[in-house]
Design a protein around this motif. Sequence first.
Motif, PDB file in Angstrom:
ATOM      1  N   LEU A 135      20.528  23.172  11.270  1.00 33.79           N
ATOM      2  CA  LEU A 135      19.739  23.172  12.517  1.00 33.79           C
ATOM      3  C   LEU A 135      20.158  22.084  13.510  1.00 33.79           C
ATOM      4  N   PRO A 136      20.451  20.857  13.068  1.00 33.04           N
ATOM      5  CA  PRO A 136      20.884  19.861  14.061  1.00 33.04           C
ATOM      6  C   PRO A 136      22.176  20.273  14.771  1.00 33.04           C
ATOM      7  N   GLU A 137      23.060  20.968  14.052  1.00 32.59           N
ATOM      8  CA  GLU A 137      24.301  21.445  14.677  1.00 32.59           C
ATOM      9  C   GLU A 137      23.990  22.542  15.700  1.00 32.59           C
ATOM     10  N   LEU A 138      23.063  23.406  15.322  1.00 34.21           N
ATOM     11  CA  LEU A 138      22.666  24.485  16.236  1.00 34.21           C
ATOM     12  C   LEU A 138      22.117  23.892  17.536  1.00 34.21           C
ATOM     13  N   VAL A 139      21.280  22.869  17.395  1.00 30.81           N
ATOM     14  CA  VAL A 139      20.675  22.234  18.574  1.00 30.81           C
ATOM     15  C   VAL A 139      21.754  21.551  19.408  1.00 30.81           C
ATOM     16  N   GLU A 140      22.652  20.849  18.732  1.00 31.18           N
ATOM     17  CA  GLU A 140      23.688  20.126  19.472  1.00 31.18           C
ATOM     18  C   GLU A 140      24.623  21.087  20.224  1.00 31.18           C
ATOM     19  N   LEU A 141      24.977  22.189  19.560  1.00 28.75           N
ATOM     20  CA  LEU A 141      25.940  23.104  20.183  1.00 28.75           C
ATOM     21  C   LEU A 141      25.318  23.949  21.289  1.00 28.75           C
ATOM     22  N   ARG A 142      24.069  24.370  21.122  1.00 22.10           N
ATOM     23  CA  ARG A 142      23.476  25.304  22.100  1.00 22.10           C
ATOM     24  C   ARG A 142      22.542  24.638  23.090  1.00 22.10           C
ATOM     25  N   GLN A 143      22.039  23.432  22.751  1.00 25.24           N
ATOM     26  CA  GLN A 143      21.061  22.753  23.614  1.00 25.24           C
ATOM     27  C   GLN A 143      19.943  23.728  24.017  1.00 25.24           C
ATOM     28  N   PRO A 144      19.262  24.335  23.050  1.00 26.28           N
ATOM     29  CA  PRO A 144      18.275  25.365  23.410  1.00 26.28           C
ATOM     30  C   PRO A 144      17.040  24.773  24.092  1.00 26.28           C
ATOM     31  N   LYS A 145      16.397  25.634  24.915  1.00 27.92           N
ATOM     32  CA  LYS A 145      15.141  25.198  25.546  1.00 27.92           C
ATOM     33  C   LYS A 145      14.046  25.129  24.485  1.00 27.92           C
ATOM     34  N   GLY A 146      14.175  25.937  23.471  1.00 28.57           N
ATOM     35  CA  GLY A 146      13.192  25.926  22.383  1.00 28.57           C
ATOM     36  C   GLY A 146      13.733  26.709  21.196  1.00 28.57           C
ATOM     37  N   ILE A 147      13.148  26.466  20.024  1.00 28.50           N
ATOM     38  CA  ILE A 147      13.498  27.281  18.841  1.00 28.50           C
ATOM     39  C   ILE A 147      12.193  27.769  18.216  1.00 28.50           C
ATOM     40  N   TYR A 148      12.129  29.061  17.989  1.00 27.13           N
ATOM     41  CA  TYR A 148      10.960  29.640  17.329  1.00 27.13           C
ATOM     42  C   TYR A 148      11.396  30.170  15.974  1.00 27.13           C
ATOM     43  N   GLU A 149      10.690  29.767  14.927  1.00 28.41           N
ATOM     44  CA  GLU A 149      11.021  30.291  13.600  1.00 28.41           C
ATOM     45  C   GLU A 149      10.118  31.473  13.284  1.00 28.41           C
ATOM     46  N   LYS A 150      10.751  32.590  12.954  1.00 27.94           N
ATOM     47  CA  LYS A 150      10.004  33.811  12.639  1.00 27.94           C
ATOM     48  C   LYS A 150      10.499  34.294  11.276  1.00 27.94           C
ATOM     49  N   SER A 151      10.174  33.510  10.254  1.00 27.68           N
ATOM     50  CA  SER A 151      10.674  33.828   8.914  1.00 27.68           C
ATOM     51  C   SER A 151       9.595  34.589   8.158  1.00 27.68           C
ATOM     52  N   GLU A 152       9.599  35.912   8.346  1.00 28.77           N
ATOM     53  CA  GLU A 152       8.535  36.664   7.689  1.00 28.77           C
ATOM     54  C   GLU A 152       9.062  37.898   6.958  1.00 28.77           C
ATOM     55  N   ALA A 153      10.366  37.883   6.721  1.00 25.08           N
ATOM     56  CA  ALA A 153      10.943  39.058   6.067  1.00 25.08           C
ATOM     57  C   ALA A 153      10.425  39.184   4.638  1.00 25.08           C
ATOM     58  N   LYS A 154      10.375  40.448   4.185  1.00 29.81           N
ATOM     59  CA  LYS A 154       9.925  40.706   2.811  1.00 29.81           C
ATOM     60  C   LYS A 154      10.850  40.022   1.804  1.00 29.81           C
ATOM     61  N   SER A 155      12.139  39.899   2.197  1.00 33.54           N
ATOM     62  CA  SER A 155      13.102  39.276   1.286  1.00 33.54           C
ATOM     63  C   SER A 155      12.668  37.856   0.913  1.00 33.54           C
ATOM     64  N   ARG A 156      11.909  37.206   1.781  1.00 31.56           N
ATOM     65  CA  ARG A 156      11.482  35.841   1.475  1.00 31.56           C
ATOM     66  C   ARG A 156      10.564  35.801   0.253  1.00 31.56           C
ATOM     67  N   SER A 157       9.725  36.803   0.120  1.00 25.66           N
ATOM     68  CA  SER A 157       8.819  36.770  -1.034  1.00 25.66           C
ATOM     69  C   SER A 157       9.615  36.940  -2.327  1.00 25.66           C
ATOM     70  N   ARG A 158      10.697  37.745  -2.256  1.00 24.13           N
ATOM     71  CA  ARG A 158      11.560  37.886  -3.447  1.00 24.13           C
ATOM     72  C   ARG A 158      12.211  36.555  -3.800  1.00 24.13           C
ATOM     73  N   GLU A 159      12.341  35.662  -2.829  1.00 22.78           N
ATOM     74  CA  GLU A 159      12.967  34.351  -3.041  1.00 22.78           C
ATOM     75  C   GLU A 159      11.918  33.294  -3.368  1.00 22.78           C
ATOM     76  N   GLY A 160      10.655  33.727  -3.444  1.00 20.57           N
ATOM     77  CA  GLY A 160       9.569  32.783  -3.733  1.00 20.57           C
ATOM     78  C   GLY A 160       9.163  31.963  -2.514  1.00 20.57           C
ATOM     79  N   LEU A 161       9.395  32.493  -1.299  1.00 18.36           N
ATOM     80  CA  LEU A 161       9.070  31.755  -0.071  1.00 18.36           C
ATOM     81  C   LEU A 161       7.966  32.462   0.697  1.00 18.36           C
TER      82      LEU A 161
END
Length: 387
Positions: A135-161
């Motif tokens: 993530l720090p690299e992403l911020v440095e390279l893109r200089q985004p106005k904002g980042i929104y995390e939308k981690s709600e995929a079903k695959s996450r529950s299979r990973e215990g998240l």
Amino acid sequence: MDKIVVNRAAAERLRSFFPWVYRTDIQQSAGEPGDLVSVHDPGGTFLGIGYINPASEISVRILSFSEVEINRDFFREKLMAAFRKREALRGKTDACRLVHAEADELPGIIVDDYAGHLAIQVNTLGMERLRDLLLPELVELRQPKGIYEKSEAKSRSREGLGTEDRVLHGEIPGRIEIAESGARFLVNLRESQKTGFFLDQRRNREITSSYVEAGFEVLDVFANTGAFGIHAALHGARRVRLVDVSREALEQARENLALNRVAAQTVRADAFDYLTEAPGARDRFDLIILDPPPFAKAKRMTAGALKGLRHLICQSLRILRPGGFLAVFSCSHHVSQVDLQRAVLEAATDRGCRIEILEHLFQDRDHPYVLNIPMSLYLKGFLLKSF
Ligand SMILES: C[S@@+](CC[C@H](N)C(=O)[O-])C[C@H]1O[C@@H](n2cnc3c(N)ncnc32)[C@H](O)[C@@H]1O
């Protein structure tokens, strides 16, 4: 770093750059869930570095097929390579998928850019553990106005998240305006499906709308926020009808219609019921778009998915004018293009139509298709002309 040993079949796949090791492939395991591991064949030869989660059927996802250090520089290079692939889209749009997980050699993470606002989705425990490097690299390279995390995929529950739905960085407005080939759309990251907008259909919207002539009557089924229909209206369609089952999607579609100063009727309905019963006896269309959600999320669901697609195509051909156009899509990896083509032919035979294939359609280039990873091709479609 812990070493694991995989069987010969998995070793063969890894040597041809397939980036997954299944649980049943592992002969000798090591490491805690989420740890980095180096993967070796039964003879001890190095195959790759990945992260492990024995709780998932895909137990190891490969980050590199070379012996490298997984640090911030590693992620910087991968991100820069991914960004370079998208440069060709510049000028056409200010919204694109910047990182498409395995297809960009960054398994477990998706990053979309909406006019300088990023939406990210982290799908695996291994990537969850590496996010502080990436993530720090992403911020440095893109200089985004904002980042929104939308981690709600079903695959996450299979990973215990669990689900993560939050602003991670900067500011995210309620509506982000994006431009796409002459149209504009508002993206609501908090309430949208996927990570915001169906970016993968960008090129197909452009191709399909290039066939629209002044005065066309267009039916956009599974319309979501209206993108296909709005492009058609901007190309001169006289009447556009958007059908979707989601109230929120249609509310956003109405905002998009106003933004583009075009009109369309929005209909909240189940597409199967609508196509079977609802169009009036004299309703006929010059273009119908069928862009359903993935019907086959697993291989065993393929036959049912094809049956559903056949039904939708058959009903659409019934209300298409002779010489009319049908754009039909499937976004399930398990439904191949040949399967979809067969479904079209069977529906056409049922209805006594002669069909020409005008265009073979695929996901746009910011969702790369890597031949070594068959499942990276998921979106297929045809633009057809029916007589
Ligand atoms: C792949 S998206 C369509 C994307 C859209 N064509 C675009 O370009 O933005 C599928 C849409 O189907 C809708 N949907 C899912 N099941 C449905 C159903 N049974 N009837 C009608 N719409 C449905 C979802 O709400 C979603 O908006």
